[in-house]
Design a protein around this motif. Sequence first.
Motif, short mmCIF file in Angstrom:
data_model
loop_
_atom_site.label_atom_id
_atom_site.label_comp_id
_atom_site.label_asym_id
_atom_site.label_seq_id
_atom_site.Cartn_x
_atom_site.Cartn_y
_atom_site.Cartn_z
N ALA A 191 -2.79 17.66 -9.17
CA ALA A 191 -3.69 18.48 -9.86
C ALA A 191 -5.10 18.32 -9.42
N ASN A 192 -5.52 17.39 -8.38
CA ASN A 192 -6.77 17.18 -7.87
C ASN A 192 -6.78 17.00 -6.34
N LEU A 193 -6.13 17.88 -5.44
CA LEU A 193 -6.07 17.42 -4.10
C LEU A 193 -7.46 17.18 -3.36
N ASP A 194 -8.52 17.89 -4.02
CA ASP A 194 -9.59 17.90 -3.31
C ASP A 194 -10.15 16.39 -3.49
N ILE B 170 -2.63 7.10 -1.28
CA ILE B 170 -1.91 5.90 -1.57
C ILE B 170 -2.69 5.15 -2.45
N GLU B 171 -4.18 4.99 -2.22
CA GLU B 171 -5.09 4.20 -2.95
C GLU B 171 -5.28 4.74 -4.39
N VAL B 172 -5.44 5.85 -4.67
CA VAL B 172 -5.34 6.60 -5.97
C VAL B 172 -4.07 6.30 -6.78
N ALA B 173 -3.08 6.65 -5.97
CA ALA B 173 -1.62 6.47 -6.67
C ALA B 173 -1.29 4.91 -7.05
N ASN B 174 -1.90 4.03 -6.16
CA ASN B 174 -1.73 2.39 -6.59
C ASN B 174 -2.66 2.05 -7.82
N ASP B 175 -3.72 2.62 -7.67
CA ASP B 175 -4.94 2.39 -8.77
C ASP B 175 -4.09 2.92 -10.11
N PHE B 176 -3.57 4.02 -10.27
CA PHE B 176 -3.13 4.60 -11.47
C PHE B 176 -1.69 3.73 -11.95
N ASN C 28 7.98 6.16 -17.98
CA ASN C 28 7.33 5.91 -16.70
C ASN C 28 7.02 7.40 -16.04
N GLN C 29 7.83 8.29 -16.25
CA GLN C 29 7.64 9.59 -16.13
C GLN C 29 6.56 10.35 -16.49
N GLN C 30 6.44 9.82 -17.98
CA GLN C 30 5.24 10.28 -18.78
C GLN C 30 4.01 9.75 -18.31
N LYS C 31 3.90 8.42 -17.93
CA LYS C 31 2.76 7.96 -17.44
C LYS C 31 2.38 8.72 -16.01
N VAL C 32 3.19 9.05 -15.20
CA VAL C 32 2.70 9.71 -13.83
C VAL C 32 2.14 10.91 -14.16
N VAL C 33 2.74 11.58 -15.16
CA VAL C 33 2.05 13.14 -15.89
C VAL C 33 0.55 12.74 -16.23
N LEU C 34 0.48 11.76 -17.03
CA LEU C 34 -0.86 11.37 -17.55
C LEU C 34 -1.72 11.06 -16.46
N SER C 35 -1.26 10.24 -15.36
CA SER C 35 -2.03 9.81 -14.20
C SER C 35 -2.69 11.10 -13.51
N LYS C 36 -1.62 12.19 -13.41
CA LYS C 36 -1.79 13.42 -12.82
C LYS C 36 -3.23 14.15 -13.37
N TRP C 37 -3.30 14.16 -14.69
CA TRP C 37 -4.26 14.94 -15.47
C TRP C 37 -5.59 13.87 -15.50
N PHE D 43 -6.63 11.93 -13.13
CA PHE D 43 -7.13 12.00 -12.02
C PHE D 43 -7.81 13.29 -11.74
N ALA D 44 -7.43 14.58 -12.50
CA ALA D 44 -8.16 15.54 -12.60
C ALA D 44 -9.57 15.65 -13.27
#
Length: 524
Positions: free
Chosen positions: A367-370, A384-390, A412-421, A423-424
């Motif tokens: 959701a935040n490729l920029d 990778i750095e951002v993903a590991n941080d979340f 854990n899927q739900q935590k990935v969804v929350l991480s995505k938003w 990071f946005a």
Amino acid sequence: MNTILEMRGITKTFPGVKALDNVNLSVREGEIHALIGENGAGKSTLMKVLSGVYPHGSYEGDIRFRGAPVAVRGIADSETLGIVIIHQELALVPLLSITENLFLGNERARGGVIDWTAATLRARDLLRTVGLSDPPETPITDLGVGKQQLVEIAKALSKEVKLLILDEPTASLNESDSDALLALLLRFKAQGIASILISHKLNEIAKVADRVTILRDGTTVETLDCHDAPISQDRIIKGMVGRDLADRYPRRAGTPGEILFEVEGWSADHPIHPGRRVVKDIDLHVRRGEVVGIAGLMGAGRTEFAMSLFGRSYGRNIRGTARLNGRAIDVSTIRRAMDSGLAYATEDRKHYGLVLDNDIRHNVTLANLDGVAKAGVIHHEREIEVANDFRRRLRIRCSSVFQETVNLSGGNQQKVVLSKWLFADPQVLILDEPTRGIDVGAKYEIYTIVNQLVAEGRGVILISSELPELLGVADRIYVMNEGALVAEMPAAEASQERIMHAIMSGGAAGARPADGTGPREYPQ
């Protein structure tokens, strides 16, 4: 009471992770056996071993059914034995009728030709057994989720089930439908049918379970007999998470500030049926640092409202005004809604929240490729750095951020969804059933994340069918019914009875004072 199922020393390994480690499970004839644990504890994996999704030879250990050793090499083998699993995501074909779904793959045929008369008569008997009065020719798409669950159970009965496995059967049901389903399990118990119930709703387990087996980190912790002595929810939670959980809802200090986000006159029609209004003149506001809950029964229009607001991703003829910090914002597309400061974590994480065959890294940054790009090109090290941080912040259980999300547990899927938003970096985050199908430990972690967001001055809209959750997390609660807001009240003055009364009567008792601090009734 005789033992119908014995699973001994079950060990299942995936690349980089041991999902089950010497797990034991014993189920008696005619009992309701609850299987509980945190997300990722191995519950669903164990049931997939039993039902043949993971065939004999892909795991270590032994299974005995009705006293005899069995080697289940596929789902057909388990169903032949009388073991039938109903997954959390229902396996029904929406455009086929009830009868067609009941006998799909198990057709009533003579000489290779389906006998529709026999199928329909048998379908009526099965529907009567589960208490469903809809005609057998009714398309599945015309049924609510509660009735679809009953069709799944009727489908299991058509296969002469002896052991019924239900994976989070009430996760998508309202309270009345959940009670009806639990009553049905008790009826099956009286008929000698054994059930394995996977559920995170501890109150439901207390109502019906004879024994409870707790898994933690892929191992068996203990099996508790509910008839020996009453088992408290705190006792079960301690077994699940390995520690006492003193408070289900983390305390939050602070007072909401000025109005951050508001919606005025918001309406939307059904996307297929012209003229059918599903969202009706919604006026709503969220203050800075505030959690606003939306309560209501299934079908009340809560999700439809949220989706129509977030980029008009639901509905047609959408009307109304949205403002952020007092200025009108453009939410006419998902991209524009995101650019305006909104985010929406959907209730359907598998279909709309994640790209399941992509890894955690790509889903977190989607959701935040920029935020992970330079000159329009993805910077993979940054990703990778951002993903590991979340992964660290939200305690996502995985082998690495390169693991595909389809192989994660629901929590854990739900935590990935929350991480995505997260990071946005939204100003207003709409959470639609964020803890559905998630264990108490993971719920606490998500509530903590919500507290952190509002502490930063953001606003959160929380849609939930669990009234204790709304009462424990929200600062203020709107009540929705038939597409309209029917009441508004501070959470401190709300109760489950008061909210249900507002739903059933179309408004809360008593008008809100002029200062807006008390309960408010909306005219119908």
